[in-house]
Scaffold this active site. Structure first.
Site, short mmCIF file in Angstrom:
data_model
loop_
_atom_site.label_atom_id
_atom_site.label_comp_id
_atom_site.label_asym_id
_atom_site.label_seq_id
_atom_site.Cartn_x
_atom_site.Cartn_y
_atom_site.Cartn_z
CD1 TRP A 10 -2.06 -2.14 0.31
CD2 TRP A 10 -2.99 -1.33 2.18
NE1 TRP A 10 -3.11 -2.97 0.65
CE2 TRP A 10 -3.69 -2.48 1.80
CE3 TRP A 10 -3.40 -0.65 3.33
CZ2 TRP A 10 -4.78 -2.98 2.51
CZ3 TRP A 10 -4.48 -1.13 4.06
CH2 TRP A 10 -5.16 -2.29 3.65
CE LYS A 11 4.53 1.12 -4.36
NZ LYS A 11 5.08 1.52 -5.62
CG HIS A 94 9.77 -0.94 -2.69
ND1 HIS A 94 9.81 0.22 -3.44
CD2 HIS A 94 8.74 -1.68 -3.17
CE1 HIS A 94 8.82 0.19 -4.32
NE2 HIS A 94 8.16 -0.95 -4.20
CD GLU A 96 7.98 3.25 -4.29
OE1 GLU A 96 7.46 3.03 -3.18
OE2 GLU A 96 7.39 3.07 -5.37
N GLY A 170 4.66 2.19 -10.89
CA GLY A 170 3.79 3.37 -10.84
C GLY A 170 3.72 4.15 -12.15
CB SER A 210 2.46 -0.94 -14.16
OG SER A 210 3.06 0.31 -13.88
N GLY A 231 1.27 -2.65 -6.32
CA GLY A 231 1.21 -1.35 -5.66
C GLY A 231 -0.17 -0.74 -5.81
N GLY A 232 -0.31 0.19 -6.74
CA GLY A 232 -1.55 0.96 -6.92
C GLY A 232 -2.82 0.13 -6.92
#
Ligand code: 13P
Length: 254
Positions: A10-11, A94, A96, A170, A210, A231-232
Site C-alpha cells: 500500500w506504500k 524496495h 523507493e 507506478g 504496474s 502497488g496501486g
C-alpha cells in the site's frame, strides 16, 4: 513449484480509518479464495488494526520496511521484534527505499538477516533502472543486487523475491510477461547457485510494476513467475481480489 503468492504494497497510502475500510471491503472475498498466499502490507500505523481484522482468515499481513537492530536508541525506527507480533512478512529493499532513503545492498543485507532472526519472512525486492536496461545491463544489475543482499544469508525457506524493474513502478508501463519471465528464470538460477536447486525452487518469485487485474494473467502464465507484488491496484478492493482470483485460476491449471 513455489506457492502462488500475491502481496499488496500500500506504500504511504491510507489513514488508519481508510486502511480499516479497505480491509473490510475485500476481506470476505479474499478469504474465500484458495491456493494463493495473499498478503496485505499497510503502513506501520495500521498494522495492528489490519492484523486484527484478518485474524482467523488465510489473509496474511506484511510490513513495508524495518530497521536492522532489535531495539535501542534509534528514534523513529521500527524493529523486527516489534513487527513479529503484528505480521509475518516484511518488504526489504524496495526501490523507493533505495532511491529516497539511500538504502544500499549492505543495508538490505542487514535488514534481511534481522528480519529472519526475528522470525519474519522477508520479501526481497530487486530490479534495474531504465538506463541500466537500455544499456543492456539489467541482468548484471539484478545479479549483483541478489548476490550482495544474500551474502551470509542461509534461510531459503523464509525468503520471497520480488523483481520490480524501477521503470515499471507506478508508470502504467509494465514489463512484458516475456521480459519478466526471462528475468525470473535468471533469478531462479542465481538462487539455485546460492541455496541449491530444491530450496531455490520453493522460493516464491514475484513480478512487480504496474500490475493490474487486466495484465496479471500474462505474468502468472509464465512458469518462473509465482505471483506479484502489487502497488496501486492493491488499494482498490475489487482489483486486488480479481488479481488473487486470476492467479488462483491460472496456477490451478498448471
Ligand atoms: P505499482 O503496482 O503501483 O506499479 O507499484 C509496484 C510496487 O512498487 C510494488 O511494491
Amino acid at each position: 513449484m513455489a506457492t502462488p503468492f500475491i502481496a499488496g504494497n500500500w506504500k504511504m497510502n491510507t489513514t488508519l480509518r481508510e486502511a480499516v475500510a479497505l480491509v473490510r471491503e475485500m476481506r470476505g472475498e479474499l478469504a474465500r479464495l484458495d491456493g494463493v498466499e495473499r498478503v496485505l502490507c499497510p503502513p506501520f500505523i495500521s498494522l495492528a488494526a489490519v492484523s486484527e481484522l484478518v485474524a482467523g482468515t488465510p489473509i496474511k499481513v506484511g510490513a513495508q520496511n524495518l530497521f536492522h537492530e532489535q531495539k535501542g536508541a534509534y528514534t523513529g525506527e521500527v524493529s523486527p521484534l516489534m513487527l513479529r507480533d503484528l505480521c509475518e512478512y516484511v518488504i526489504v529493499g524496495h526501490s523507493e527505499r533505495r532511491a529516497c532513503f539511500h538504502e544500499d545492498d549492505a543495508v538490505v543485507n542487514r535488514k534481511l538477516k534481522a528480519a529472519v532472526a526475528a522470525g519474519l519472512r522477508p520479501i526481497l525486492c530487486v530490479g534495474e533502472r531504465l538506463g541500466e536496461r537500455e544499456s543492456g545491463r539489467a541482468e548484471e544489475v539484478v545479479t549483483a543486487q541478489l548476490h550482495r543482499a544474500l551474502e551470509g544469508y542461509s534461510d531459503a525457506a523464509s525468503l520471497v523475491v520480488a523483481y520490480e524493474p524501477v521503470w515499471a513502478i507506478g508508470t502504467g508501463k509494465a514489463a512484458t510477461p516475456d521480459m519478466a519471465g526471462a528475468m525470473m528464470a535468471l533469478i531462479r538460477r542465481r538462487l539455485s547457485e546460492a541455496f541449491g536447486d530444491n530450496p531455490a525452487n520453493g522460493i516464491p518469485l514475484l513480478y512487480g510494476g504496474s500490475v493490474t487485474s487486466q495484465n496479471i494473467r500474462g505474468f502468472v502464465e509464465q512458469p518462473p513467475v509465482d505471483g506479484a507484488l502489487v502497488g496501486g491496484a492493491s488499494l482498490r478492493a475489487a482489483d486486488f481480489v480479481e488479481i488473487v482470483r486470476t492467479t488462483a485460476q491460472v496456477r490451478a491449471r498448471m
